[in-house]
Design an enzyme around this catalytic site. Structure first.
Site, short mmCIF file in Angstrom:
data_model
loop_
_atom_site.label_atom_id
_atom_site.label_comp_id
_atom_site.label_asym_id
_atom_site.label_seq_id
_atom_site.Cartn_x
_atom_site.Cartn_y
_atom_site.Cartn_z
CG PHE A 117 -2.01 1.02 1.18
CD1 PHE A 117 -3.19 0.77 0.48
CD2 PHE A 117 -1.87 2.23 1.83
CE1 PHE A 117 -4.20 1.72 0.43
CE2 PHE A 117 -2.87 3.18 1.79
CZ PHE A 117 -4.05 2.93 1.09
CG HIS A 148 -6.44 -6.00 4.15
ND1 HIS A 148 -6.49 -4.68 4.52
CD2 HIS A 148 -5.12 -6.31 4.03
CE1 HIS A 148 -5.26 -4.20 4.61
NE2 HIS A 148 -4.41 -5.16 4.32
#
Length: 215
Positions: A117, A148
């Site tokens: 991320f 997720h």
């Protein structure tokens, strides 16, 4: 008793008698082609010629990156630490590829970030610094029991794309998005090859293209 006259069946059925079998003869079909050359006809009608051949024949300039014209090219490599058993193998494959194609070690900067991320924002920062010809983004996102995975995988992909567009520097996507660890390891030097090495080849070619043709 008078009997009815016997009529020959051949005579009675003469109207239905089959003609002797004769082979059918079809007149040969006549096909006419326009006066254009065969090459032009094939190009316009069947598309057998590759697009690159058509472009070259038309005299257009063809720009391509090179894997050998890499003198002085500088690379940033952003590596996610999460799933490092995979990302370390990807990084190793990338660095070995850079060395194989004579990219000097001092022209490679490796930056470690916590996870995939965080890769895009770091790639964008490196790209905007003006110090690098291409940024290689390495990570591994493996599906778990929650959504997720989808959030991180989508963010990483779109983020790397936007980083390149924003910085004006090629940002190469080398983040694995896999269903399980076996898939990831197979793509980090296993039977599916090493995607870090493949991404490094892309980075070299794109850096060469931008430096020598699009800079």
């Amino acid at each position: 008793m008078a009997t009815a006259p016997v009529t020959s069946s051949a005579t009675a059925n003469s109207a239905c008698m089959r003609l002797p079998s004769m082979p059918l003869r079809l007149a040969p079909a006549t096909i006419s082609f326009p006066s254009r050359s065969w090459s032009a006809a094939l190009t316009s009608c069947t598309g057998l010629l590759r697009r690159s051949d058509v472009v070259a024949a038309a005299g257009h300039q063809k720009l391509m990156g090179s894997l050998t014209s890499n003198e002085g090219l500088r690379f940033g490599v952003v590596v996610a630490r999460f799933n490092e058993v995979v990302t370390n193998l990807l990084l190793q494959g990338a660095l070995e590829t850079f060395e194989r194609y004579s990219v000097k070690a001092e022209n490679i900067t490796v930056v470690i970030v916590p996870g995939s991320f965080e890769v895009p924002i770091t790639a964008q920062k490196l790209g905007k610094s003006g110090k690098f010809d291409a940024i290689l983004c390495i990570g591994a996102v493996i599906r778990g029991d929650t959504t997720h995975y989808d959030a991180v995988a989508n963010s990483a992909a779109s983020g790397v794309l936007n980083a390149g567009l924003s910085a004006g520097v090629p940002c190469v996507f080398g983040v694995l998005t896999c269903e399980d660890m076996d898939q990831a390891l197979n793509r980090a030097g296993g039977k599916a090859g090493n995607k870090g090495a493949e991404a490094a080849l892309t980075a070299i070619e794109m850096a060469s293209l931008f430096r020598h043709h699009l800079g």
